[in-house]
Design an enzyme around this catalytic site. Structure first.
Site, PDB file in Angstrom:
ATOM      1  CG  HIS A  32      -1.830  -1.171   1.318  1.00 22.71           C
ATOM      2  ND1 HIS A  32      -1.396  -2.429   1.687  1.00 22.71           N
ATOM      3  CD2 HIS A  32      -3.163  -1.280   1.080  1.00 22.71           C
ATOM      4  CE1 HIS A  32      -2.428  -3.263   1.672  1.00 22.71           C
ATOM      5  NE2 HIS A  32      -3.511  -2.598   1.313  1.00 22.71           N
ATOM      6  N   GLY A 121      -3.349  -3.524  11.713  1.00 20.18           N
ATOM      7  CA  GLY A 121      -3.799  -4.030  10.417  1.00 20.18           C
ATOM      8  C   GLY A 121      -5.309  -4.086  10.384  1.00 20.18           C
ATOM      9  CG  LEU A 123      -8.356  -0.561   8.677  1.00 18.05           C
ATOM     10  CD1 LEU A 123      -9.106   0.033   7.495  1.00 18.05           C
ATOM     11  CD2 LEU A 123      -7.012   0.125   8.854  1.00 18.05           C
ATOM     12  N   GLY A 160     -10.443   4.658   7.303  1.00 17.97           N
ATOM     13  CA  GLY A 160     -10.979   3.347   7.654  1.00 17.97           C
ATOM     14  C   GLY A 160     -10.989   3.116   9.147  1.00 17.97           C
ATOM     15  CG  ASN A 189      -6.377   9.442   2.125  1.00 20.03           C
ATOM     16  OD1 ASN A 189      -7.534   9.016   2.056  1.00 20.03           O
ATOM     17  ND2 ASN A 189      -5.349   8.674   2.498  1.00 20.03           N
ATOM     18  CG  HIS A 264      -5.863   1.997  -0.576  1.00 23.00           C
ATOM     19  ND1 HIS A 264      -5.886   2.696   0.602  1.00 23.00           N
ATOM     20  CD2 HIS A 264      -6.089   0.697  -0.247  1.00 23.00           C
ATOM     21  CE1 HIS A 264      -6.111   1.860   1.604  1.00 23.00           C
ATOM     22  NE2 HIS A 264      -6.244   0.640   1.114  1.00 23.00           N
ATOM     23  NE  ARG A 357     -22.655 -14.671  39.224  1.00 22.24           N
ATOM     24  CZ  ARG A 357     -23.585 -13.746  39.352  1.00 22.24           C
ATOM     25  NH1 ARG A 357     -23.389 -12.525  38.895  1.00 22.24           N
ATOM     26  NH2 ARG A 357     -24.744 -14.036  39.914  1.00 22.24           N
ATOM     27  CD  GLU A 411     -19.959  -5.080  25.669  1.00 18.48           C
ATOM     28  OE1 GLU A 411     -20.962  -5.263  26.378  1.00 18.48           O
ATOM     29  OE2 GLU A 411     -19.938  -4.331  24.669  1.00 18.48           O
ATOM     30  CG  HIS A 461     -23.900 -14.240  33.474  1.00 20.67           C
ATOM     31  ND1 HIS A 461     -22.982 -13.676  34.330  1.00 20.67           N
ATOM     32  CD2 HIS A 461     -25.137 -13.921  33.967  1.00 20.67           C
ATOM     33  CE1 HIS A 461     -23.614 -13.048  35.305  1.00 20.67           C
ATOM     34  NE2 HIS A 461     -24.935 -13.194  35.128  1.00 20.67           N
ATOM     35  CG  ASP A 469     -30.603 -12.316  31.162  1.00 22.37           C
ATOM     36  OD1 ASP A 469     -31.702 -11.813  31.486  1.00 22.37           O
ATOM     37  OD2 ASP A 469     -29.521 -11.910  31.615  1.00 22.37           O
ATOM     38  CG  HIS A 473     -27.867 -12.065  27.341  1.00 23.72           C
ATOM     39  ND1 HIS A 473     -28.656 -11.522  26.354  1.00 23.72           N
ATOM     40  CD2 HIS A 473     -27.372 -11.010  28.049  1.00 23.72           C
ATOM     41  CE1 HIS A 473     -28.645 -10.197  26.467  1.00 23.72           C
ATOM     42  NE2 HIS A 473     -27.870  -9.864  27.485  1.00 23.72           N
ATOM     43  NE  ARG A 520     -28.168 -15.120  37.171  1.00 25.94           N
ATOM     44  CZ  ARG A 520     -29.476 -15.112  37.021  1.00 25.94           C
ATOM     45  NH1 ARG A 520     -30.055 -15.909  36.139  1.00 25.94           N
ATOM     46  NH2 ARG A 520     -30.227 -14.306  37.745  1.00 25.94           N
TER      47      ARG A 520
END
Length: 663
Positions: A32, A121, A123, A160, A189, A264, A357, A411, A461, A469, A473, A520
């Site tokens: 590139h 790499g 993006l 990007g 650009n 590019h 947990r 997340e 969970h 849920d 989930h 859980r």
């Protein structure tokens, strides 16, 4: 003081980048060239006048961090590294760009090239990882002061990177946290692979950054004086991160292809390269940088040597020297084994029934007390993930003297920020969310594994056991996905003892990230006889041996191990001798000797039990029929009803064992 000689112009120094990039890409017939050519002017200003690095000491703790978020522009970074004098970046490496065995890979790879702070790499990952590095700098500065920690994080990002969703999470978080030592250059650009950016976006990026609390400077990306002034303004404002929007021409200098998508992602071609040499008055053959240009570049590479020496003197004289060096170390304190074993003994004695947990949080309480460089957090699920322990101050905007981060509902950025914290050095990051949201984080988790860095994902969970849920989930496919990821340690402990052992194993895995898949629902203590040996660190072990010759082996993980134990006890009453193997980590089991694996698994028929899809278990059972678990999505109901509905029960294990033996 200027690092340029009286006869060497900024244009000539920037052109050295352009021609190294276009020649290497032409030789590889792949790459590139557009972004390196368009960003050459800004990179020249940054690396000759501002960035604090010492190529002869690339791991200097207080160096500035440079992240090429637009990783496809890798020849920009490789050219810079050669020009400023990183010892490993030779002309031979550049001539072998994108070739097998060369360090000059298609995208910059952490651990392969001195001065490459992170693999980029995909993006958007770079800018988000850089937020973690900038946050790390502020947290360490709060602890050790300006004399030991005072550096900038610089990012070069393209259109990007800013289109990717993770950029929104990262930009928002950086602005909220007031990370004033973070400076991002936007290569504006107006070109993507498909054509102009107006094909796919109309976002006003400067307003977007300003809305997130950033300082914004917009300049001509080919005006060195304007770029220099913008950088000075960015460095002065340490109360906000800064975006420097560079209006650039992609492929700057190429007379026929610049400003188009043709430059590019493909070599310019011999004819266009020759035309560019004439247009830029560059009479030198491929890969030749004349001494009159190379010398000021090498001088620029040494401009911070005195700063490094002063920093070293400050460190040697500092009363905080030992503690600073201690948190930089990869080694784990010997005290960890002692506190983990003490905790295990108490669990085996008291036999609690609790969700893994909760067991994780109790383990973290003893870990965080003896390891000063753990840094925790959660993506708006602190109370559900159980990741906060007593005594951890919160890291907040402009208040960085803490060890816990409220990531918000981000997340993906959390995972990338944790990568940045680990890569910066001085931290062992862990962060929590629900296991199903690993799908949101996978891009960053994959880079954790690819780079081989110690990042710990606390993912709770972990099955249909989360109950009401419902299937949105319930991560039925996620364990298989993460186990398919090379170099990712996936732990699913069956009780509080295994949870403590899995945490210890994750902390001791300095060259790999780890996932802790936690429940859980409450789990009984199965390891009621204490041993100091970390059995979970072997990946799998014989939890319950048969009283006679082994007829069948029941392999299970996590919340299903107690079902296998109950089934084995019932089978024994029928004269069928069943062994129970707990397999908290397939990856560690695969690292054991063949002899050990055979001893654990035995030669009798095997049945695997896990409340997830069975993909991959054939490796151990030899047949997809020898599996009890899920074969589709879950449902919304209380956990006991779901286990009964989907046939993950003691009775089902008994019936399967009988059927297999009747064969």
């Amino acid at each position: 003081m200027s690092t340029q000689t009286s006869t060497t112009t900024a244009d000539q120094m920037a052109n050295a980048i352009r021609f190294l990039a276009m020649d290497a890409i032409q030789a590889a017939n792949s790459g590139h060239p557009g972004a390196p050519m368009g960003l050459a002017d800004a990179a020249t200003v940054l690396f000759t006048k501002h960035i604090k690095i010492d190529p002869a000491n690339p791991d200097w703790a207080d160096r500035d961090r440079f992240v090429l978020s637009a990783g496809h522009a890798s020849m920009l970074q490789y050219a810079l590294h050669y020009l400023v004098g990183y010892p490993d970046m030779t002309l031979e490496q550049i001539k072998n760009f994108r070739q097998l065995g060369a360090i000059t890979a298609g995208h910059p790879e952490y651990g392969h090239v001195q001065g490459v702070e992170t693999t980029t790499g995909p993006l958007g990952q770079g800018i988000a990882t850089a937020v973690g590095m900038a946050l790390a700098e502020r947290v360490q500065n709060a602890k050790f002061g300006d004399e030991l920690v005072d550096h900038f994080t610089w990012v070069m990002a393209g259109d990007g990177c800013l289109m990717e969703g993770i950029s929104h999470e990262a930009i928002d978080m950086a602005g909220h946290m007031k990370l004033g030592k973070l400076i991002v250059f936007w290569d504006d650009n107006s070109i993507t692979i498909d054509g102009g950016t107006d094909l796919s976006t109309a976002t006003d990026q400067p307003k977007r950054f300003a809305a997130a609390g950033w300082q914004v400077k917009s300049v001509d990306g080919h005006d060195p004086i304007a770029i220099h002034r913008a950088i000075l303004a960015a460095k002065r404002n340490t109360a906000q991160p800064t975006l420097i929007a560079l209006k650039t021409v992609i492929g700057k200098g190429a007379p026929n292809k610049s400003g188009t998508n043709k430059v590019h992602g493909a070599p310019l071609g011999a004819e266009e390269i020759e035309a560019t040499r004439k247009a830029l008055n560059w009479p030198y053959p491929a890969f030749e940088i004349p001494q009159s240009i190379l010398e000021p570049w090498r001088k620029a590479g040494k401009k911070s040597v005195n700063k490094r020496r002063k920093w070293q003197r400050n460190l040697n004289a500092s009363p905080k020297r030992d503690s600073f060096l201690a948190v930089q170390e990869e080694a784990i304190s010997p005290a960890l084994s002692s506190v983990i074993n003490k905790l295990k003994a108490a669990i085996s004695r008291d036999k609690p029934k609790q969700a893994s947990r909760v067991s994780s949080q109790k383990t973290l309480e003893v870990i965080n007390a003896v390891l000063p460089n753990t840094i925790g957090g959660s993506a708006d699920l602190t109370g559900s993930n159980n990741t906060l322990t007593p005594g951890m101050n919160t890291i907040a905007p402009a208040e960085y003297d803490g060890r816990y981060i409220y990531y918000g509902v981000r997340e993906h950025a959390m995972a990338a920020v944790m990568n940045g914290l680990a890569l910066h050095g001085g931290f062992i990051p862990y962060g929590g969310t629900f296991l199903v949201f690993a799908g949101y984080m996978l891009g960053a988790m994959r880079l954790s594994a690819l780079m081989g860095i110690r990042v710990i994902y606390v993912l709770t969970h972990d099955s249909i056991g989360l109950g009401e849920d419902g299937p949105t989930h319930q991560p039925v496919e996620t364990l298989a996905t993460l186990r398919a990821l090379p170099n990712m340690m996936v732990f699913r402990p069956c009780d509080a003892v295994e949870t403590a052992e899995c945490w210890q194993a994750a902390l001791e895995a300095t060259d790999a990230p780890s996932t802790l898949a936690l429940t859980r629902q409450g789990l009984p203590t199965l390891r009621t006889e204490h041993t100091d040996e970390n059995l979970s660190a072997k990946g799998a072990y014989l939890l319950r041996g048969p009283s006679g010759k082994r007829d069948v082996t029941l392999i299970a993980t996590g919340s299903e191990v107690h079902l296998a134990v109950e089934a084995a006890e019932a089978l024994a009453g029928q004269g069928i001798m069943a062994a129970v193997v707990s397999m908290p980590c397939q990856e560690l089991f695969e690292q054991q000797s063949e002899t050990y694996q055979i001893d654990v698994l035995g030669t009798a028929p095997r049945i695997a039990v896990e409340a997830a899809i069975g993909f991959g278990w054939e490796r151990y059972t030899s047949s997809s029929d020898n599996f009890i678990g899920m074969n589709g999505f879950g449902a919304s109901a209380p956990a006991p009803a779901l286990y009964e509905h989907f046939g993950i029960t003691t009775a089902a294990i008994i019936a399967k064992a009988q059927a297999v033996l009747a064969g």
